[in-house]
Design an enzyme around this catalytic site. Sequence first.
Site, PDB file in Angstrom:
ATOM      1  N   TRP A  70     -11.197  12.249   7.592  1.00 23.15           N
ATOM      2  CA  TRP A  70      -9.738  12.161   7.711  1.00 23.15           C
ATOM      3  C   TRP A  70      -9.219  10.868   7.130  1.00 23.15           C
ATOM      4  O   TRP A  70      -8.068  10.569   7.140  1.00 23.15           O
ATOM      5  CB  TRP A  70      -9.306  12.279   9.173  1.00 23.15           C
ATOM      6  CG  TRP A  70      -9.939  11.284  10.072  1.00 23.15           C
ATOM      7  CD1 TRP A  70     -11.144  11.377  10.683  1.00 23.15           C
ATOM      8  CD2 TRP A  70      -9.412  10.013  10.471  1.00 23.15           C
ATOM      9  NE1 TRP A  70     -11.407  10.251  11.422  1.00 23.15           N
ATOM     10  CE2 TRP A  70     -10.350   9.404  11.324  1.00 23.15           C
ATOM     11  CE3 TRP A  70      -8.218   9.344  10.183  1.00 23.15           C
ATOM     12  CZ2 TRP A  70     -10.155   8.141  11.888  1.00 23.15           C
ATOM     13  CZ3 TRP A  70      -8.015   8.088  10.746  1.00 23.15           C
ATOM     14  CH2 TRP A  70      -8.975   7.493  11.586  1.00 23.15           C
ATOM     15  N   ARG A  94       0.856  -1.182   0.000  1.00 26.71           N
ATOM     16  CA  ARG A  94       0.000   0.000   0.000  1.00 26.71           C
ATOM     17  C   ARG A  94       0.892   1.231   0.000  1.00 26.71           C
ATOM     18  O   ARG A  94       1.858   1.302   0.764  1.00 26.71           O
ATOM     19  CB  ARG A  94      -0.890  -0.017   1.246  1.00 26.71           C
ATOM     20  CG  ARG A  94      -1.879   1.113   1.294  1.00 26.71           C
ATOM     21  CD  ARG A  94      -2.696   1.085   2.571  1.00 26.71           C
ATOM     22  NE  ARG A  94      -2.176   2.013   3.553  1.00 26.71           N
ATOM     23  CZ  ARG A  94      -2.895   2.541   4.551  1.00 26.71           C
ATOM     24  NH1 ARG A  94      -4.168   2.206   4.701  1.00 26.71           N
ATOM     25  NH2 ARG A  94      -2.346   3.367   5.409  1.00 26.71           N
ATOM     26  N   GLU A 105      -4.596  -7.532   4.713  1.00 20.62           N
ATOM     27  CA  GLU A 105      -3.770  -6.422   5.214  1.00 20.62           C
ATOM     28  C   GLU A 105      -2.967  -6.921   6.407  1.00 20.62           C
ATOM     29  O   GLU A 105      -3.491  -7.632   7.271  1.00 20.62           O
ATOM     30  CB  GLU A 105      -4.674  -5.258   5.645  1.00 20.62           C
ATOM     31  CG  GLU A 105      -3.912  -4.038   6.133  1.00 20.62           C
ATOM     32  CD  GLU A 105      -4.837  -2.895   6.529  1.00 20.62           C
ATOM     33  OE1 GLU A 105      -6.040  -3.134   6.763  1.00 20.62           O
ATOM     34  OE2 GLU A 105      -4.347  -1.754   6.604  1.00 20.62           O
ATOM     35  N   ASP A 143      -5.180   3.924  -0.086  1.00 20.53           N
ATOM     36  CA  ASP A 143      -6.338   4.159   0.788  1.00 20.53           C
ATOM     37  C   ASP A 143      -6.733   5.637   0.711  1.00 20.53           C
ATOM     38  O   ASP A 143      -5.955   6.510   1.114  1.00 20.53           O
ATOM     39  CB  ASP A 143      -5.956   3.770   2.231  1.00 20.53           C
ATOM     40  CG  ASP A 143      -7.153   3.732   3.170  1.00 20.53           C
ATOM     41  OD1 ASP A 143      -8.234   4.198   2.773  1.00 20.53           O
ATOM     42  OD2 ASP A 143      -6.990   3.223   4.298  1.00 20.53           O
ATOM     43  N   ARG A 154     -13.778  -5.143   2.875  1.00 17.41           N
ATOM     44  CA  ARG A 154     -12.727  -4.772   3.811  1.00 17.41           C
ATOM     45  C   ARG A 154     -13.044  -5.101   5.269  1.00 17.41           C
ATOM     46  O   ARG A 154     -12.266  -4.775   6.166  1.00 17.41           O
ATOM     47  CB  ARG A 154     -12.464  -3.258   3.692  1.00 17.41           C
ATOM     48  CG  ARG A 154     -11.707  -2.879   2.451  1.00 17.41           C
ATOM     49  CD  ARG A 154     -10.236  -3.205   2.573  1.00 17.41           C
ATOM     50  NE  ARG A 154      -9.560  -2.324   3.507  1.00 17.41           N
ATOM     51  CZ  ARG A 154      -8.562  -2.696   4.304  1.00 17.41           C
ATOM     52  NH1 ARG A 154      -8.129  -3.935   4.318  1.00 17.41           N
ATOM     53  NH2 ARG A 154      -7.994  -1.812   5.103  1.00 17.41           N
ATOM     54  N   TYR A 210      -2.835  11.569   8.086  1.00 21.67           N
ATOM     55  CA  TYR A 210      -2.959  10.269   8.739  1.00 21.67           C
ATOM     56  C   TYR A 210      -2.455   9.165   7.815  1.00 21.67           C
ATOM     57  O   TYR A 210      -2.780   9.146   6.631  1.00 21.67           O
ATOM     58  CB  TYR A 210      -4.422  10.003   9.101  1.00 21.67           C
ATOM     59  CG  TYR A 210      -4.645   8.643   9.695  1.00 21.67           C
ATOM     60  CD1 TYR A 210      -4.225   8.368  10.991  1.00 21.67           C
ATOM     61  CD2 TYR A 210      -5.245   7.626   8.966  1.00 21.67           C
ATOM     62  CE1 TYR A 210      -4.404   7.117  11.545  1.00 21.67           C
ATOM     63  CE2 TYR A 210      -5.429   6.370   9.525  1.00 21.67           C
ATOM     64  CZ  TYR A 210      -5.008   6.126  10.811  1.00 21.67           C
ATOM     65  OH  TYR A 210      -5.183   4.885  11.363  1.00 21.67           O
ATOM     66  N   HIS A 268      -9.222   6.833   2.404  1.00 24.31           N
ATOM     67  CA  HIS A 268      -9.690   7.130   3.756  1.00 24.31           C
ATOM     68  C   HIS A 268     -10.912   8.043   3.802  1.00 24.31           C
ATOM     69  O   HIS A 268     -10.976   8.979   4.605  1.00 24.31           O
ATOM     70  CB  HIS A 268      -8.539   7.693   4.608  1.00 24.31           C
ATOM     71  CG  HIS A 268      -8.457   7.022   5.938  1.00 24.31           C
ATOM     72  ND1 HIS A 268      -9.115   7.487   7.043  1.00 24.31           N
ATOM     73  CD2 HIS A 268      -7.836   5.892   6.329  1.00 24.31           C
ATOM     74  CE1 HIS A 268      -8.878   6.670   8.062  1.00 24.31           C
ATOM     75  NE2 HIS A 268      -8.117   5.690   7.654  1.00 24.31           N
ATOM     76  N   GLU A 302      -8.957   2.076  -1.987  1.00 23.18           N
ATOM     77  CA  GLU A 302      -9.782   1.785  -0.803  1.00 23.18           C
ATOM     78  C   GLU A 302     -10.506   3.032  -0.313  1.00 23.18           C
ATOM     79  O   GLU A 302      -9.942   4.137  -0.332  1.00 23.18           O
ATOM     80  CB  GLU A 302      -8.852   1.260   0.295  1.00 23.18           C
ATOM     81  CG  GLU A 302      -9.552   0.985   1.599  1.00 23.18           C
ATOM     82  CD  GLU A 302      -8.563   0.692   2.722  1.00 23.18           C
ATOM     83  OE1 GLU A 302      -7.384   0.412   2.436  1.00 23.18           O
ATOM     84  OE2 GLU A 302      -8.974   0.763   3.881  1.00 23.18           O
ATOM     85  N   GLU A 307     -14.109  -1.167   5.944  1.00 18.71           N
ATOM     86  CA  GLU A 307     -13.436  -1.425   7.224  1.00 18.71           C
ATOM     87  C   GLU A 307     -14.248  -0.897   8.403  1.00 18.71           C
ATOM     88  O   GLU A 307     -14.034  -1.329   9.527  1.00 18.71           O
ATOM     89  CB  GLU A 307     -12.008  -0.849   7.239  1.00 18.71           C
ATOM     90  CG  GLU A 307     -11.942   0.655   7.246  1.00 18.71           C
ATOM     91  CD  GLU A 307     -10.521   1.206   7.278  1.00 18.71           C
ATOM     92  OE1 GLU A 307      -9.650   0.666   6.590  1.00 18.71           O
ATOM     93  OE2 GLU A 307     -10.305   2.204   7.997  1.00 18.71           O
TER      94      GLU A 307
HETATM   95  C1  CS2 Z   1      -6.643   2.184   7.818  1.00 16.18           C
HETATM   96  C2  CS2 Z   1      -6.610   2.011   9.318  1.00 16.18           C
HETATM   97  O1  CS2 Z   1      -5.696   0.040   7.700  1.00 16.18           O
HETATM   98  C3  CS2 Z   1      -6.359   0.874   7.114  1.00 16.18           C
HETATM   99  O2  CS2 Z   1      -6.774   0.731   5.980  1.00 16.18           O
HETATM  100  O3  CS2 Z   1      -7.740   2.793   7.271  1.00 16.18           O
HETATM  101  O4  CS2 Z   1      -5.366   2.473   9.732  1.00 16.18           O
HETATM  102  C4  CS2 Z   1      -7.700   2.732  10.113  1.00 16.18           C
HETATM  103  O5  CS2 Z   1      -7.600   4.105   9.980  1.00 16.18           O
HETATM  104  C5  CS2 Z   1      -7.593   2.366  11.564  1.00 16.18           C
HETATM  105  O6  CS2 Z   1      -7.701   0.990  11.668  1.00 16.18           O
HETATM  106  C6  CS2 Z   1      -8.654   3.053  12.404  1.00 16.18           C
HETATM  107  O7  CS2 Z   1      -8.755   2.452  13.630  1.00 16.18           O
HETATM  108 MG    MG Z   2      -8.354   1.915   5.407  1.00 11.21          MG
END
Ligand code: CS2
Ligand code: MG
Length: 414
Positions: free
Chosen positions: A414, A147, A351, A222, A295, A159, A224, A248, A274
């Site tokens: 975020w 990634r 992942e 990602d 996810r 982030y 996000h 993602e 996720e």
């Molecule tokens: C992220 C995570 O792994 C991922 O794809 O989006 O770091 C996510 O932000 C965290 O698991 C939040 O708890």
């Molecule tokens: Mg993610």
Amino acid sequence: MIIDRAEVIVTSPSRNFVTLRLTTDDGLVGIGDATLNGRELAVVAYLKDHVVPLLLGRDAHRIEDTWQFLYRSAYWRRGPVTMAAIAAVDMALWDIKGKAAGMPVYQMLGGASRTGLLAYGHASGTSNEELFDSVRSHQEQGFKAIRVQTGVPGLKSIYGIASNATYEPGSGKKGRYDYEPAVRGALPKEEDWDTRSYLRHVPTVFEAVRNEFGPELPLLHDGHHRMTPIQAAQLGKSLEPYDLFWLEDCTPAENPESLRLVRQHTTTPLAIGEIFNTVWDYQQIIREQLIDYVRGAVTHMGGISHLKKTLDYAAQYQIKSGMHGPTDISPVGMAAAMHLGLSIHNFGIQEYMKHSDRTNEVFQQSFTWTDGMLHPGDLPGLGVELDVDAAGKYPYEQAYLPFNRLADGTVHDW
Ligand code: CS2
Ligand code: MG
């Protein structure tokens, strides 16, 4: 085989984890992951006050019946707190059943459908040079899929980018962001965001990564949840020349139908979910084939039983698994993901972010990492043991995930 003890164990070896531990009258012990990053204590209260009293005296073999009982008898359905609590019970019961049968959980789910699980790691950097170093270091660790997250010119802190975080709390070292992205004992950290700069910059980074590392390496990214549907469509389209394994969370999926618009514009494969909790969150986007990868994490999707049903449903639509596996999924949740991924036919990718040494001291594990592939190992049950004495050395500390503001101060995804 009666459940006669249920304990909720909270520990913070580098980051916070919540574990449910069930003991049967014949002495078998099963554990389940109930970690909900940044909202951990809500699940602790849900488990202690409303689930533990219902478990005592139940037959530990009746996994499906216990799942349905906890889900339906509460009347209030779905939601991350409820589903993380149910997930922990489900995992712990599969662990116990495996130990009772003398079999690893994947054997009870139908046996191995493959020899190992392709896993992707997280490379990131604020500049292309830093990013390339990070990709190389992941390749040296064996990763065969990576990634790629990048800094954006003009933005101070994003982030998921390693250089924005310290390695271990208090060490002052720059490095992995994943051990503790949240700031302990403080309010959520504020970061900045600008989608137009991001959309301009990201394709140039993928072009540079492809030029440096060639066409073979599977690359993921990602988003996000930061884009609108039309921005997500633009990004997917602009990344097509770089042949992503997936894009993602290109847009928040609270409106599943908005993914139709993204799909109309791009062939870049999409991964979502996720933060989903049930098969019903996925129903429309699976039925309409609006995504390519599911996810969901075992920990947040009601456990092995419910995520398996979701993935079996996805299989009818040629949609594969891409289970969430950052370090806030505990080693118990990761083991559950590996057993499930090994057994289902429609596994896609897993992942995988290595846990810290402190985390591994608390959770002893049997999984293997060989040549870019994970395998859960062959110990009976999930193959993870919690060292309660070690856990006790690391008490819970409040820690929040960050959030974004745009230049004019507006709060943003975020
Ligand atoms: C992220 C995570 O792994 C991922 O794809 O989006 O770091 C996510 O932000 C965290 O698991 C939040 O708890
Ligand atoms: Mg993610």
